[in-house]
Design a protein around this motif. Sequence first.
Motif, PDB file in Angstrom:
ATOM      1  N   GLN A 137      21.030   1.342  41.507  1.00 16.75           N
ATOM      2  CA  GLN A 137      22.070   1.839  40.609  1.00 16.75           C
ATOM      3  C   GLN A 137      21.848   1.399  39.158  1.00 16.75           C
ATOM      4  O   GLN A 137      22.277   2.081  38.219  1.00 16.75           O
ATOM      5  CB  GLN A 137      23.452   1.388  41.092  1.00 16.75           C
ATOM      6  N   ILE A 138      21.171   0.261  38.968  1.00 14.48           N
ATOM      7  CA  ILE A 138      20.928  -0.187  37.588  1.00 14.48           C
ATOM      8  C   ILE A 138      19.543   0.245  37.093  1.00 14.48           C
ATOM      9  O   ILE A 138      19.095  -0.155  36.025  1.00 14.48           O
ATOM     10  CB  ILE A 138      21.106  -1.722  37.442  1.00 14.48           C
ATOM     11  N   GLY A 139      18.853   1.056  37.916  1.00 14.37           N
ATOM     12  CA  GLY A 139      17.595   1.654  37.480  1.00 14.37           C
ATOM     13  C   GLY A 139      16.361   0.791  37.652  1.00 14.37           C
ATOM     14  O   GLY A 139      15.292   1.113  37.137  1.00 14.37           O
ATOM     15  N   GLU A 140      16.482  -0.303  38.419  1.00 12.17           N
ATOM     16  CA  GLU A 140      15.318  -1.160  38.678  1.00 12.17           C
ATOM     17  C   GLU A 140      14.701  -0.737  40.012  1.00 12.17           C
ATOM     18  O   GLU A 140      14.870  -1.389  41.034  1.00 12.17           O
ATOM     19  CB  GLU A 140      15.727  -2.631  38.661  1.00 12.17           C
ATOM     20  N   TRP A 141      13.965   0.368  39.974  1.00 10.54           N
ATOM     21  CA  TRP A 141      13.513   1.019  41.194  1.00 10.54           C
ATOM     22  C   TRP A 141      12.484   0.211  41.979  1.00 10.54           C
ATOM     23  O   TRP A 141      12.515   0.207  43.208  1.00 10.54           O
ATOM     24  CB  TRP A 141      12.966   2.413  40.856  1.00 10.54           C
ATOM     25  N   GLU A 142      11.578  -0.459  41.293  1.00 12.37           N
ATOM     26  CA  GLU A 142      10.573  -1.256  41.999  1.00 12.37           C
ATOM     27  C   GLU A 142      11.231  -2.389  42.777  1.00 12.37           C
ATOM     28  O   GLU A 142      10.854  -2.673  43.922  1.00 12.37           O
ATOM     29  CB  GLU A 142       9.528  -1.804  41.015  1.00 12.37           C
ATOM     30  N   LYS A 143      12.220  -3.056  42.154  1.00 13.32           N
ATOM     31  CA  LYS A 143      12.951  -4.115  42.853  1.00 13.32           C
ATOM     32  C   LYS A 143      13.728  -3.541  44.031  1.00 13.32           C
ATOM     33  O   LYS A 143      13.829  -4.168  45.093  1.00 13.32           O
ATOM     34  CB  LYS A 143      13.908  -4.831  41.892  1.00 13.32           C
TER      35      LYS A 143
END
Length: 296
Positions: A137-143
């Motif tokens: 949801q916060i856009g940290e896709w790799e994490k």
Amino acid sequence: KEKQAEISLLIGRLYLSNGAYSQALNHLLTNLELYQLIQPQEKLATAYQFIGFAYEKLGSYEQAIEYQKKALEILLPGQNKTLLAQTYQYLANNYWYLGDLNRAFKNQQKALKLAQETGNQKQEVVAYSTYGLIYLQIGEWEKALVMENQALLLAKRIEAWDEMAAAYNNLGLVYRQMHQEEKALVNFQKALEIDEKINSVRGKSYDYRNIGISYLRMGQLAQALHYQKQSLTLSRQTSNKENEAKVLYSIGLIYLKWPERTKAFKNLQLALKLAQQLGLKDIQWRAWWKMGQLYQ
């Protein structure tokens, strides 16, 4: 009184497991009334937990939080870390649904720490999976991918089939945000295979909706509508009003693409009405926006 309370709790839990959340809530509220008379603290906390869980599944997230906080008040002075971890997890889930990511993250940290301390691996899986959704949801896709893969690996190790399906679904959502729709579809299909195997009606309702969205994005409108209609049936069957609102919105989008303006407007209007009842602001503004496009 205690015997009556146990029976009402058992019936409520049976309804919960079958996805009949409104019926479950009636019995769980009866259970709470009885436990309030005899005051067994840990059982009272469990009653609050189950009521909160029923409200969560019905899309009433603020009421769900209210009851989970009541459970927390009872559990905090005690030593039952398993119940405490579960309560923090429920709170994290509901704050995530409401878009309050700061509170979701804080409660998620507490849930994971307690799950690790108690060696409760299934709770660990759920914690990693929810972490993934927060990062998504916060856009940290790799994490998000790291967390969902960790959840999947652990779920496979302990053969937690329902959580395996959830992790595959969440991986699909991450790949969708990364604009890798074919990878997303593969993961949604894996989730569906598992949910069909374990006969999770609620799980299948999510799988069908996600698969339908993938086909919509790939321009395969007939396939998209087929899966969304299946999801709509199961969402109504399980009183999953949040998913129902999202499905109606997706069906409206499909008809917009065809285009069939009357059917598009009808489904978007239904989605908007339900979203307003549930306080789903994201669906509300999207439905208004798409309905506005019909008159341009």
